[in-house]
Motif scaffolding. Structure first.
Motif, PDB file in Angstrom:
ATOM      1  N   GLU A  34       0.783  -1.183   0.084  1.00 21.35           N
ATOM      2  CA  GLU A  34       0.138   0.014  -0.095  1.00 21.35           C
ATOM      3  C   GLU A  34       0.977   1.267  -0.060  1.00 21.35           C
ATOM      4  OE1 GLU A  34      -2.565  -0.113   3.441  1.00 21.35           O
ATOM      5  OE2 GLU A  34      -3.057  -2.118   3.091  1.00 21.35           O
ATOM      6  N   GLU A  36       0.496   5.828  -0.093  1.00 22.70           N
ATOM      7  CA  GLU A  36      -0.381   6.908  -0.051  1.00 22.70           C
ATOM      8  C   GLU A  36       0.574   8.201  -0.161  1.00 22.70           C
ATOM      9  OE1 GLU A  36      -4.240   7.821   2.261  1.00 22.70           O
ATOM     10  OE2 GLU A  36      -2.664   8.852   3.442  1.00 22.70           O
ATOM     11  N   THR A  48      -4.815  13.703  -2.661  1.00 23.72           N
ATOM     12  CA  THR A  48      -4.382  12.464  -2.013  1.00 23.72           C
ATOM     13  C   THR A  48      -4.531  11.385  -3.167  1.00 23.72           C
ATOM     14  OG1 THR A  48      -5.352  13.101   0.088  1.00 23.72           O
ATOM     15  CG2 THR A  48      -4.971  10.735  -0.172  1.00 23.72           C
ATOM     16  N   SER A  49      -3.328  10.677  -3.305  1.00 29.11           N
ATOM     17  CA  SER A  49      -3.254   9.571  -4.263  1.00 29.11           C
ATOM     18  C   SER A  49      -3.057   8.393  -3.606  1.00 29.11           C
ATOM     19  CB  SER A  49      -2.187   9.683  -5.351  1.00 29.11           C
ATOM     20  OG  SER A  49      -2.328  10.835  -5.947  1.00 29.11           O
ATOM     21  N   ASN A  50      -3.476   6.890  -3.874  1.00 27.91           N
ATOM     22  CA  ASN A  50      -3.404   5.858  -3.295  1.00 27.91           C
ATOM     23  C   ASN A  50      -3.141   4.682  -4.218  1.00 27.91           C
ATOM     24  OD1 ASN A  50      -5.730   7.272  -1.210  1.00 27.91           O
ATOM     25  ND2 ASN A  50      -4.341   5.940   0.006  1.00 27.91           N
ATOM     26  N   SER A  52      -3.143   0.342  -3.750  1.00 29.76           N
ATOM     27  CA  SER A  52      -3.016  -0.969  -2.989  1.00 29.76           C
ATOM     28  C   SER A  52      -3.206  -2.061  -3.787  1.00 29.76           C
ATOM     29  CB  SER A  52      -4.060  -0.964  -2.168  1.00 29.76           C
ATOM     30  OG  SER A  52      -5.283  -0.736  -2.666  1.00 29.76           O
ATOM     31  N   ASN A  61      -6.092   1.869  -7.793  1.00 27.21           N
ATOM     32  CA  ASN A  61      -5.705   3.271  -7.642  1.00 27.21           C
ATOM     33  C   ASN A  61      -6.778   4.185  -7.490  1.00 27.21           C
ATOM     34  OD1 ASN A  61      -3.154   2.226  -9.098  1.00 27.21           O
ATOM     35  ND2 ASN A  61      -4.458   2.431 -10.884  1.00 27.21           N
ATOM     36  N   SER A  62      -6.481   5.296  -6.710  1.00 24.12           N
ATOM     37  CA  SER A  62      -7.440   6.301  -6.750  1.00 24.12           C
ATOM     38  C   SER A  62      -6.499   7.649  -6.744  1.00 24.12           C
ATOM     39  CB  SER A  62      -8.254   6.204  -5.485  1.00 24.12           C
ATOM     40  OG  SER A  62      -7.541   6.213  -4.024  1.00 24.12           O
ATOM     41  N   CYS A  80     -11.513   6.466  -8.947  1.00 28.65           N
ATOM     42  CA  CYS A  80     -10.831   4.919  -8.615  1.00 28.65           C
ATOM     43  C   CYS A  80     -10.688   4.351  -9.785  1.00 28.65           C
ATOM     44  CB  CYS A  80     -11.571   4.744  -7.370  1.00 28.65           C
ATOM     45  SG  CYS A  80     -10.727   3.025  -6.896  1.00 28.65           S
ATOM     46  N   ALA A 290       3.399  -0.511   3.789  1.00 32.32           N
ATOM     47  CA  ALA A 290       2.758   0.391   3.549  1.00 32.32           C
ATOM     48  C   ALA A 290       3.651   1.782   3.601  1.00 32.32           C
ATOM     49  CB  ALA A 290       1.422   0.517   4.289  1.00 32.32           C
ATOM     50  N   ASP A 292       3.451   6.121   3.489  1.00 29.60           N
ATOM     51  CA  ASP A 292       2.641   7.291   3.604  1.00 29.60           C
ATOM     52  C   ASP A 292       3.641   8.489   3.061  1.00 29.60           C
ATOM     53  OD1 ASP A 292      -0.032   6.172   4.238  1.00 29.60           O
ATOM     54  OD2 ASP A 292       1.081   5.969   6.321  1.00 29.60           O
TER      55      ASP A 292
END
Length: 295
Positions: A34, A36, A48-50, A52, A61-62, A80, A290, A292
């Protein structure tokens, strides 16, 4: 008092009851990869980009930009890769003081066996009005194509002060013979180092009683949760803050899994979490990372 209508909504209110314990018991145990990234320009734009990894090896992705549209009102757009798109408009003190309002439109693609994709759309209107120690809320969720025939209605009350909070909520399906679907009563006590929560939920012919505890000791952190219904399930977690701001913890669960994690800030704008879960019955294990990033 708050009132909700929705076509298909199993999500109840009072989600903050037991939140401290629940977050400590379940978060920071990544089982895959993950990441972010948060880019924040104060007062104007936050993105904010994610990304996982899913259990099947694919990635989701989002991206979520949030920006100010006019004084006291913000817009939040979410895109997303699973086909979900939403836009949320929210503001506080726009209409009257102490009133926070939001309007969200969401569309999610659903693919059938033939490969055809259909958008499932919904609209959500929410209000929270705070007066002294009491908050009253209104929330309406309906399918965009049918505003006049919501199927499920949920509502409840929430009262709190500095140390105590109680809440009750119910979910009803007005279009079936069994009108009552689910009901929950929550109570919580909070002090400087301790949070204790008890709850009782009735759904169908099943009644579940649960409790959660969160305690901060100068040398360690402890959390526990348990549910008593047709079967007992529970978990405990112990954590300790290390030098340099790192946090390590271990969680034991009645389903036979053990989780361990280590979280630390590896540089000024980056935080890393390493987690592992082991099934003591099958000896299978998962290891995840993960990251961040804040800019």
């Amino acid at each position: 008092f708050f009132f909700t209508t929705t076509q298909n909504n199993n999500k109840m209110f009072n989600k903050d009851f037991g939140k401290s314990a629940n977050d400590f018991l379940t978060k920071d145990f990544p089982s895959n990869f993950e990441a972010e990234l948060v880019s924040n320009t104060p007062g104007s734009l936050k993105v904010t980009s994610n990304i996982s990894q899913n259990a099947d090896g694919t990635f989701t992705n989002s991206i979520k930009p949030t920006f100010r549209v006019f004084d006291k009102a913000d817009a939040e757009v979410t895109l997303c890769s699973d086909g979900t798109r939403s836009i949320k408009l929210s503001g506080k003190d726009v209409i009257i003081n102490n009133l926070k309002s939001s309007l969200t439109f969401e569309a999610k693609g659903s693919r059938d066996d033939a490969g055809n994709v259909t958008d499932i759309c919904s609209a959500t209107y929410a209000e929270d009005f705070t007066y002294k120690s009491m908050t009253s809320s209104l929330k309406v969720v309906v399918p965009c194509c049918n505003f006049l025939t919501p199927r499920v209605t949920a509502g409840g009350v929430y009262v709190h002060n500095a140390n105590y909070a109680v809440g009750a909520e119910g979910q009803f399906n007005l279009g079936t013979d069994q009108v009552f679907q689910k009901g929950t009563v929550n109570a919580q006590y909070t002090c400087e180092k301790f949070v204790g929560t008890v709850s009782a939920t009735s759904a169908g012919n099943n009644v579940t009683v649960g409790s959660k505890f969160f305690y901060v000791h100068p040398k360690f952190i402890f959390a526990a949760g348990g549910n008593f219904g047709n079967a007992f399930s529970g978990e405990v977690a112990f954590g300790k803050a290390l030098l340099g701001g790192a946090l390590t913890k271990v969680a034991l669960r009645t389903n036979g899994t053990v989780g361990v994690s280590y979280k630390n800030r590896i540089c000024e704008h980056t935080q890393m979490t390493v987690g592992a879960e082991v099934d003591v019955n099958t000896h299978q294990h998962k290891i995840g990372f993960a990251f961040d990033f804040a800019m």
